[in-house]
Design an enzyme around this catalytic site. Structure first.
Site, PDB file in Angstrom:
ATOM      1  N   TYR A 159      61.512  29.507  64.581  1.00  0.00           N
ATOM      2  CA  TYR A 159      60.606  30.349  63.793  1.00  0.00           C
ATOM      3  C   TYR A 159      59.218  30.299  64.437  1.00  0.00           C
ATOM      4  CZ  TYR A 159      64.284  29.847  60.177  1.00  0.00           C
ATOM      5  OH  TYR A 159      65.473  29.828  59.481  1.00  0.00           O
TER       6      TYR A 159
HETATM    7  N1  NAP Z   1      70.196  28.915  58.912  1.00  0.00           N
HETATM    8  C1  NAP Z   1      70.004  30.179  59.174  1.00  0.00           C
HETATM    9  O1  NAP Z   1      70.627  30.778  60.048  1.00  0.00           O
HETATM   10  C2  NAP Z   1      68.998  30.940  58.356  1.00  0.00           C
HETATM   11  C3  NAP Z   1      68.924  32.349  58.446  1.00  0.00           C
HETATM   12  C4  NAP Z   1      67.973  32.992  57.672  1.00  0.00           C
HETATM   13  C5  NAP Z   1      67.137  32.274  56.812  1.00  0.00           C
HETATM   14  N2  NAP Z   1      67.239  30.912  56.759  1.00  0.00           N
HETATM   15  C6  NAP Z   1      66.387  30.113  55.845  1.00  0.00           C
HETATM   16  O2  NAP Z   1      66.524  30.640  54.532  1.00  0.00           O
HETATM   17  C7  NAP Z   1      65.224  30.884  53.982  1.00  0.00           C
HETATM   18  C8  NAP Z   1      65.282  32.016  52.983  1.00  0.00           C
HETATM   19  O3  NAP Z   1      65.604  33.222  53.637  1.00  0.00           O
HETATM   20  P1  NAP Z   1      64.794  34.570  53.344  1.00  0.00           P
HETATM   21  O4  NAP Z   1      63.436  34.233  52.879  1.00  0.00           O
HETATM   22  O5  NAP Z   1      64.931  35.417  54.529  1.00  0.00           O
HETATM   23  O6  NAP Z   1      65.635  35.249  52.168  1.00  0.00           O
HETATM   24  P2  NAP Z   1      65.542  35.168  50.581  1.00  0.00           P
HETATM   25  O7  NAP Z   1      65.113  33.847  50.123  1.00  0.00           O
HETATM   26  O8  NAP Z   1      66.833  35.717  50.094  1.00  0.00           O
HETATM   27  O9  NAP Z   1      64.428  36.271  50.246  1.00  0.00           O
HETATM   28  C9  NAP Z   1      63.058  35.989  50.307  1.00  0.00           C
HETATM   29  C10 NAP Z   1      62.312  37.268  49.939  1.00  0.00           C
HETATM   30  O10 NAP Z   1      62.583  37.614  48.591  1.00  0.00           O
HETATM   31  C11 NAP Z   1      61.415  38.111  47.991  1.00  0.00           C
HETATM   32  N3  NAP Z   1      61.051  37.185  46.909  1.00  0.00           N
HETATM   33  C12 NAP Z   1      61.062  35.828  46.921  1.00  0.00           C
HETATM   34  N4  NAP Z   1      60.714  35.344  45.712  1.00  0.00           N
HETATM   35  C13 NAP Z   1      60.471  36.407  44.930  1.00  0.00           C
HETATM   36  C14 NAP Z   1      60.065  36.559  43.586  1.00  0.00           C
HETATM   37  N5  NAP Z   1      59.888  35.507  42.794  1.00  0.00           N
HETATM   38  N6  NAP Z   1      59.890  37.821  43.105  1.00  0.00           N
HETATM   39  C15 NAP Z   1      60.085  38.895  43.878  1.00  0.00           C
HETATM   40  N7  NAP Z   1      60.482  38.815  45.167  1.00  0.00           N
HETATM   41  C16 NAP Z   1      60.667  37.590  45.685  1.00  0.00           C
HETATM   42  C17 NAP Z   1      60.368  38.234  49.049  1.00  0.00           C
HETATM   43  O11 NAP Z   1      60.554  39.520  49.628  1.00  0.00           O
HETATM   44  P3  NAP Z   1      59.327  40.406  50.139  1.00  0.00           P
HETATM   45  O12 NAP Z   1      58.874  39.695  51.368  1.00  0.00           O
HETATM   46  O13 NAP Z   1      59.934  41.757  50.393  1.00  0.00           O
HETATM   47  O14 NAP Z   1      58.333  40.400  49.037  1.00  0.00           O
HETATM   48  C18 NAP Z   1      60.804  37.148  50.011  1.00  0.00           C
HETATM   49  O15 NAP Z   1      60.317  37.390  51.280  1.00  0.00           O
HETATM   50  C19 NAP Z   1      64.344  31.117  55.207  1.00  0.00           C
HETATM   51  O16 NAP Z   1      62.994  30.909  54.933  1.00  0.00           O
HETATM   52  C20 NAP Z   1      64.908  30.131  56.188  1.00  0.00           C
HETATM   53  O17 NAP Z   1      64.343  28.863  55.965  1.00  0.00           O
HETATM   54  C21 NAP Z   1      68.166  30.238  57.505  1.00  0.00           C
END
Ligand code: NAP
Length: 382
Positions: free
Chosen positions: A96
């Site tokens: 990242y």
């Molecule tokens: N191991 C792997 O291969 C892998 C791959 C991907 C991710 N990850 C990990 O998983 C974590 C989470 O993934 P992610 O952030 O992409 O997906 P996520 O948690 O499903 O979605 C996060 C997004 O949801 C929205 N959100 C979060 N809280 C909210 C709330 N209370 N109200 C309204 N909208 C809300 C925001 O979107 P908006 O930005 O549009 O507002 C935020 O950017 C990453 O940070 C990373 O650490 C790991």
């Protein structure tokens, strides 16, 4: 294996509780005022074990925090709200922002007020094709520890199976998973990492990895996969079950399906740019893509069920989405861009959906006929 390069580009480029559960965190917010949170005793007591770590049953992911900054006020505030609300586990990766995210997390942790609860940080090793040896993992791990400002990393994960095979089209594959496992065992034995984990491993590879680590006397603590109400099939639930049966913690990324399961998008309120383009079929529907039918209205029937559950619980749709993963024995690591999102998400702590609610939510999800893979990795069957 779906979208591994996309995922890399992000960075390198059960028990049911009673229905009248207390609120996990009381939240007061306005556009300008700082977010005030008061965590309930139930939220603070909602803990799970990952290897030697005792963590909040909900973490936070760093991927949506700025990847071009080593320090940032808004992110520091978001983390501070997480910690005050009982969330004390952060997931990042060397991939990242080319290591910048690790520095950002370290600096935000440093800015926490004296007496704040300790934050555990997990990071990940990127198994890219030019890393050919076990020592490449040990070296990368040592560099991550420097960026995180620690001697021992709480949890060090191999980001994904060794699937980036540049010569695969020519029929040449040289998988190095075992070399990386050897490097991870070495990092553990040297005390560079307190716990070892993997990510995006399905049961078949997990079984091999666990046998390897068992042979080294190294406990395999965790496996991080895409898991949400919109990603249970295609091996996800089966992988969670395998982890549970073998004492490995399952961490869930994309628990909000990138925001889709927060219920905030609509045809007239799609996110801007590429994200909006990729979200359209899930939100608006009415398209067939790669043989998958997205009915008109997209995810709306699932969101309607989630809203009904949220209303009866006095919760929000995002909290129901996160609690779904927790109720299935997964530790979700949602992204939150700011303190408001951090506070809302922490409200998933301290209670659990009951069996009837889980069944109703899963039936609504099944009725959609599609899942949300996002830019995550598919799980290999063999
Ligand atoms: N191991 C792997 O291969 C892998 C791959 C991907 C991710 N990850 C990990 O998983 C974590 C989470 O993934 P992610 O952030 O992409 O997906 P996520 O948690 O499903 O979605 C996060 C997004 O949801 C929205 N959100 C979060 N809280 C909210 C709330 N209370 N109200 C309204 N909208 C809300 C925001 O979107 P908006 O930005 O549009 O507002 C935020 O950017 C990453 O940070 C990373 O650490 C790991």
């Amino acid at each position: 294996m779906r979208g591994p390069l996309l995922a890399l580009l992000h960075g390198v480029a059960s028990a049911g509780a009673g229905r009248v559960a207390p609120r996990a965190a009381r939240v007061t917010m306005s556009a300008s005022a700082p977010v005030q949170v008061t965590a309930s005793p139930e939220a603070l007591a909602d803990r799970v074990r990952v290897g030697t770590l005792e963590l909040s049953a909900l973490g936070v992911g760093a991927l949506n925090w700025p990847l071009d900054k080593a320090d940032d006020e808004q992110t520091a505030q978001a983390l501070a709200v997480c910690v005050r609300s009982g969330v004390d586990f952060v997931d990042t990766a060397e991939a990242y922002g080319f290591g910048r995210s690790e520095e950002l997390v370290a600096n935000c942790v440093k800015r926490l007020p004296p007496g704040a609860r300790r934050v555990a940080v997990a990071t990940k090793f990127a198994p890219v094709p030019w890393r050919m040896t076990a020592s490449s993992l040990v070296d990368a791990c040592a560099a991550s520890a420097v960026r995180l400002g620690v001697e021992t990393i709480d949890l060090y994960q191999i980001h994904f199976p060794d699937v980036l095979q540049p010569l695969a089209a020519l029929g040449v594959q040289q998988r190095k998973d075992e070399l990386y496992w050897a490097g991870l065992a070495e990092a553990y034995k040297r005390g560079l990492v307190a716990n070892v984990g993997v990510s995006n491993y399905g049961p078949a590879l997990l079984k091999r990895a666990k046998a390897f680590f068992d042979g080294q006397g190294v406990p395999l603590a965790s496996n991080q996969i895409n898991f949400s109400l919109l990603y249970r099939k295609q091996g996800a639930q089966a992988t969670v079950d395998w982890c549970r049966d073998h004492g490995i913690a399952a961490l869930g990324y994309f628990p909000l399906a990138n925001g889709l399961l927060a219920g905030k998008y609509s045809a007239s309120n799609l996110p801007s740019g590429l994200k909006g383009m990729s979200m359209r079929k899930y939100v608006v529907g009415g398209v067939v893509e790669r043989g998958v039918t997205f009915k008109p209205g997209g995810v709306a029937p699932l969101l309607a069920e989630m809203r009904a559950v949220a209303q009866s619980r006095g919760r929000t749709v995002a909290q129901v989405a996160l609690n779904y993963a927790m109720s299935k024995g997964v530790l979700p690591i949602p992204g939150c861009r700011n303190a408001q999102m951090a506070a809302e998400n922490a409200g998933a702590l301290g209670w659990r959906l009951d069996g009837g609610e889980l069944a109703a939510l899963e039936a609504a999800s099944d009725g959609l006929g599609f899942e949300f893979a996002g830019g995550g990795f598919g799980l290999e069957e063999e």
